[in-house]
Design a protein around this motif. Structure first.
Motif, PDB file in Angstrom:
ATOM      1  N   TYR A  34       0.819  -1.207   0.000  1.00 21.94           N
ATOM      2  CA  TYR A  34       0.000   0.000   0.000  1.00 21.94           C
ATOM      3  C   TYR A  34       0.859   1.267   0.000  1.00 21.94           C
ATOM      4  N   THR A  35       0.502   2.236  -0.858  1.00 25.14           N
ATOM      5  CA  THR A  35       1.172   3.536  -0.829  1.00 25.14           C
ATOM      6  C   THR A  35       0.597   4.427   0.264  1.00 25.14           C
ATOM      7  N   LEU A  50      -8.224   3.539   5.552  1.00 22.21           N
ATOM      8  CA  LEU A  50      -8.113   3.795   4.118  1.00 22.21           C
ATOM      9  C   LEU A  50      -6.753   3.321   3.644  1.00 22.21           C
ATOM     10  N   ARG A  51      -6.778   2.492   2.606  1.00 23.85           N
ATOM     11  CA  ARG A  51      -5.555   2.040   1.962  1.00 23.85           C
ATOM     12  C   ARG A  51      -5.639   2.365   0.477  1.00 23.85           C
ATOM     13  N   VAL A  52      -4.509   2.673  -0.123  1.00 20.61           N
ATOM     14  CA  VAL A  52      -4.428   2.839  -1.574  1.00 20.61           C
ATOM     15  C   VAL A  52      -3.494   1.767  -2.105  1.00 20.61           C
ATOM     16  N   LEU A  53      -4.033   0.945  -3.005  1.00 18.34           N
ATOM     17  CA  LEU A  53      -3.329  -0.219  -3.525  1.00 18.34           C
ATOM     18  C   LEU A  53      -3.012  -0.021  -5.010  1.00 18.34           C
ATOM     19  N   PRO A  54      -1.730   0.184  -5.379  1.00 24.85           N
ATOM     20  CA  PRO A  54      -1.375   0.194  -6.796  1.00 24.85           C
ATOM     21  C   PRO A  54      -1.063  -1.228  -7.265  1.00 24.85           C
ATOM     22  N   GLY A 120      -3.575  -0.585 -12.199  1.00 28.52           N
ATOM     23  CA  GLY A 120      -4.319   0.596 -11.757  1.00 28.52           C
ATOM     24  C   GLY A 120      -4.076   0.895 -10.296  1.00 28.52           C
ATOM     25  N   ARG A 121      -4.917   1.767  -9.751  1.00 24.89           N
ATOM     26  CA  ARG A 121      -4.854   2.144  -8.338  1.00 24.89           C
ATOM     27  C   ARG A 121      -6.242   1.976  -7.739  1.00 24.89           C
ATOM     28  N   PHE A 122      -6.282   1.405  -6.550  1.00 25.36           N
ATOM     29  CA  PHE A 122      -7.558   1.031  -5.965  1.00 25.36           C
ATOM     30  C   PHE A 122      -7.599   1.443  -4.498  1.00 25.36           C
TER      31      PHE A 122
END
Length: 320
Positions: A34-35, A50-54, A120-122
């Motif tokens: 996760y970024t 909240l996580r952002v997964l590329p 993508g980014r999710f």
């Protein structure tokens, strides 16, 4: 305006808190795949995650939902989500400024897989649950996401109510997307939801995750910025933030008056709001700041910004 991000943040929320607890610059809070990785275990928040997964083309990721419910929301790209023996194909979108996205909901205790053929980014938006009920994993198409226009004049903004309290069923999680045209103010008038006052105000902490659009004209490579303000609401609740935000930044709001969120001229601003709290009833009840609530009355004589909506939800697909 490139260079080091400038931010002024202070807080008396906790004697152990410091400025970086509330303003989270892009790249400063990642872990593993996760970024961005914000959770009750990794932040000042007690309920929201909240996580952002590329994912690279052909990439995949698996995680355990644990005691939280989650929504998998494409920010850019498409993906496949598996959970509880079900498989959901998310068409996604090119970017958060290109259209409404479909999404998948997964309940606590699920083992979840996310894979993407094109990459993508999710966003993974989560809320710690009390275990009163376990809802099923399910899919919601973009065509069923209500798109709302709020405010008027320079306070006009668009809200994609994909997981608002009145539009999608969850145990604790509330999440929406807000798009603010360049030069406008949103999250205005300043408001709060940090006390349990039945019928008046809900106790909900909140995460703001930002993305800023490239300039539509002039120098399209210019980096856009926005600004986020949070002020203390009193009664021992003292979160205060003034942050210059760029794409990938987040602001955590455990309490306080929040707003305005300001988009710089020439750059549309997006933010994802993730909310959850301790109350048994899942509802979004807010209280406007008494010094600024009058602005709502002024909207009756002003038109909505003609740049809105930036887009609408797509028409439902016709089965053949």
């Amino acid at each position: 305006m490139k260079g080091r991000k400038s931010t002024v943040t202070t807080s008396s929320h906790s004697s152990d808190s410091h400025p970086s607890d509330f303003y989270v610059p892009a790249g400063s809070s990642g872990s593993g795949s996760y970024t961005l990785d914000l959770s009750p275990e990794r932040s000042v928040l007690g309920h929201s995650s909240l996580r952002v997964l590329p994912l690279a083309p052909g990439g995949s990721h698996a995680f355990y939902a644990g005691e939280s419910e989650w929504i998998v929301l494409p920010l850019a790209g498409s993906c496949t989500v598996t959970a509880d023996g079900q498989r959901f194909e998310l068409r996604g979108r090119a970017s958060v400024f290109a259209g409404v996205s479909d999404f998948a909901y997964v309940p606590p205790g699920a083992r979840v897989g996310v894979s993407s053929r094109g990459g993508g980014r999710f966003a993974l938006a989560g809320a710690r649950c009390g275990g009163e009920r376990r809802l099923p994993a399910r899919y919601r198409p973009a065509s069923e996401v209500p798109v709302e226009l709020r405010g008027a004049g320079a306070c006009s903004r668009q809200v994609n109510n994909f997981a608002a309290a009145g539009t999608f069923d969850a145990e604790k999680l509330i999440a929406v997307e807000v798009l603010t045209p360049g030069g406008n103010w949103s999250s205005y008038p300043p408001h709060k939801h940090d006390e349990c006052r039945p019928g008046v105000e809900s106790e909900l902490e909140e995460i703001y995750y930002f993305e800023i659009a490239a300039a539509a004209a002039g120098n399209p490579a210019a980096e856009g910025v926005g600004y986020q303000r949070v002020t203390p609401s009193g009664q021992g609740k003292g979160t205060e933030v003034l942050a210059e935000v760029r794409t990938g930044d987040a602001v955590l709001i455990p309490d306080g008056w929040h707003g305005p969120s300001i988009a710089a001229p020439g750059h549309d601003m997006y933010y994802l709001n993730v909310m959850a709290g301790p109350e048994p009833d899942r509802q979004w009840l807010i209280c406007d700041h008494p010094d600024h609530a009058w602005i709502r009355g002024a909207w009756a004589t002003q038109p909505v910004d003609p740049r809105l909506p930036l887009y609408e939800a797509p028409a439902p697909e016709v089965e053949r």
